[in-house]
Design an enzyme around this catalytic site. Structure first.
Site, mmCIF file in Angstrom:
data_model
loop_
_atom_site.group_PDB
_atom_site.id
_atom_site.type_symbol
_atom_site.label_atom_id
_atom_site.label_comp_id
_atom_site.label_asym_id
_atom_site.label_seq_id
_atom_site.Cartn_x
_atom_site.Cartn_y
_atom_site.Cartn_z
ATOM 1 N N GLY A 8 0.840 -1.192 0.000
ATOM 2 C CA GLY A 8 0.000 0.000 0.000
ATOM 3 C C GLY A 8 0.872 1.239 0.000
ATOM 4 N N ASN A 11 5.625 5.174 -1.761
ATOM 5 C CA ASN A 11 7.069 5.343 -1.974
ATOM 6 C C ASN A 11 7.697 4.099 -2.602
ATOM 7 O OD1 ASN A 11 7.289 8.001 -0.965
ATOM 8 N ND2 ASN A 11 7.235 7.199 1.130
ATOM 9 N N ASP A 67 8.925 -9.380 1.501
ATOM 10 C CA ASP A 67 8.825 -9.426 2.955
ATOM 11 C C ASP A 67 10.232 -9.201 3.495
ATOM 12 O OD1 ASP A 67 6.952 -9.815 5.168
ATOM 13 O OD2 ASP A 67 8.261 -11.469 5.711
ATOM 14 N N ASP A 154 15.563 1.317 11.103
ATOM 15 C CA ASP A 154 16.636 2.067 10.445
ATOM 16 C C ASP A 154 17.482 2.908 11.408
ATOM 17 O OD1 ASP A 154 15.850 0.934 8.119
ATOM 18 O OD2 ASP A 154 15.218 2.773 7.112
ATOM 19 N N LYS A 174 20.853 4.639 0.754
ATOM 20 C CA LYS A 174 20.283 3.448 1.375
ATOM 21 C C LYS A 174 19.963 2.388 0.315
ATOM 22 C CE LYS A 174 16.344 1.705 3.993
ATOM 23 N NZ LYS A 174 15.019 1.977 4.559
#
Lengths: 194, 194
Positions: A8, A11, A67, A154, A174
Site C-alpha cells: 500500500g 514510496n 517481505d 533504520d 540506502k
C-alpha cells in the site's frame, strides 16, 4: 506489462516504477482492491509468497511482493519475520519505537551487536512461475537511535560502509546497499529480460 | 567462483558448466561427499531449498539445486513433487516406466490431457541470500510413449512447438523450451551479474 505491487506504500511504488520504466506499476488500492492477507509463514519467502499469491488470486496478473525484517545474531535471528510486530502483546503491528526499544533492551550490555536486514522479493508471473531473490545487508545495532530517515529499525542499524545508520542515509545511499535495493535490482534484471 | 551442484548427474553438470564458463561447477561426489537428503517439502521450492541447504551445510560455499516434476491438470497437479516416486508402494523412487504407466492409466479415456513440467532452481549464496527461479513448460500427455531421449516422463510429454515429445527432441531443442533450461538460463543471468 502491468505489474501489481503487493503493497500500500506509494514510496515503494515510486521506487519500483523508476527501476522498471517500461512497465506500469499499480498498487491494489489504486483499483479499489482491499488487500491485507494474514502473514502466517515461517520464512520471509513464505510470507512474501502468501502476499504474492493472495494478490494474484484477485488480479490474475503479474505481481511483485516482498517481505523484509531485521535479524540480530545475538537474538538468534529475531525479530526476523516478526519485525513489524516485535514487542506487541497481541501480535498486532507495533510502532517503530516499540520494536526499537525492545531490541535495545535485549542487547543491553551485549558486545556482539552484529545483525542483518533481509528482504525476500518475489515476482509471480502466474500460479506456477516465479522469480525470487533474497538479499541481505550486514550491519550492527547501535546503542541508541540516530537519524530521522527511513522507517522501522533504520535508526539503530549502523552500516560500516557509510559510517552511519540507515536513518542517516539519503534514500539513494540506502537503496545502493540495502537488502531491498539489492533484491529489487536483481529481480528487475530478470523482469527486463522477459 | 566454485559452485557446488546439488546433484549426482554428470550430464546436469555439463549443462550448467557450459552456461557458466567462468565458474567452476563441482558435483559433491567429485569431492567424496555423500549427498542424499530426504525431500520432505510440499513444494518444488521447499524440496529444492532442502537440497541446497543440506549441501551448503557441508561445503559452506555457493550451491545450485533444483527440483522438478510433471503436473497434470486432470490429476490436480499430480504427480508433481512426487514425480520420481509416482506409483511406488513404499515411497521409493520408481522406474520411469512405472510412473509413465500410472499416468497413462489414470488418463485412460480422458480428453483433457494438458500438463506442464515445472522446475524450481535455487542458487544459495549463503544461509540468508539466494536466487530462485521457477519455470514451466506447457504440453500434453500422449496416449502412448514415444522417443528414447531424455528421462522420466519425457516420452509422454508432447510439446506443440516442435510437434514432438520431449524424448524425441535433441538435448539442444529440449533445453531451449524446457522448464529446466528456462530456469537455468534466468538464474545464470543473475549469477553472471554477481
Amino acid at each position: 506489462m502491468k505489474i501489481y505491487l503487493a503493497s500500500g506504500n506509494v514510496n515503494k511504488k515510486k521506487e519500483v516504477q523508476e527501476l522498471l520504466p517500461s512497465h506500469k506499476i499499480v498498487l491494489p488500492k489504486e483499483e479499489g482492491i482491499d488487500f491485507d492477507p494474514e502473514e502466517t509463514g515461517s520464512t520471509f519467502f513464505e510470507n512474501s509468497m502468501i502476499k504474492a499469491k493472495a494478490l494474484y488470486g484477485i488480479v490474475q496478473a503479474p505481481v511483485l511482493a516482498d517481505d523484509s525484517g531485521l535479524c540480530v545474531d545475538f537474538l538468534n535471528g529475531a525479530p526476523g519475520i516478526h519485525s513489524a510486530r516485535y514487542g506487541a502483546l497481541n501480535g498486532e503491528h507495533v510502532s517503530a519505537e516499540a520494536g526499537i526499544n525492545k531490541v535495545l533492551e535485549e542487547l543491553k550490555g551485549v558486545k556482539d551487536r552484529s545483525a542483518r536486514f533481509a528482504c525476500c522479493m518475489i515476482f509471480l508471473l502466474n500460479e506456477d512461475r516465479f522469480y525470487s531473490v533474497q538479499e541481505t545487508c550486514e550491519g550492527n545495532i547501535t546503542e541508541a537511535p540516530s537519524g530521522s530517515g527511513g522507517f522501522g529499525y533504520d535508526p539503530i542499524f549502523f552500516v560500516e560502509e557509510f559510517g552511519k545508520t540507515f536513518a542517516e542515509l539519503s534514500p539513494e545511499q540506502k537503496n545502493s546497499v540495502s537488502h531491498r535495493g539489492r533484491a529489487l535490482e536483481a529481480i528487475t534484471k530478470l523482469i527486463e529480460g522477459l
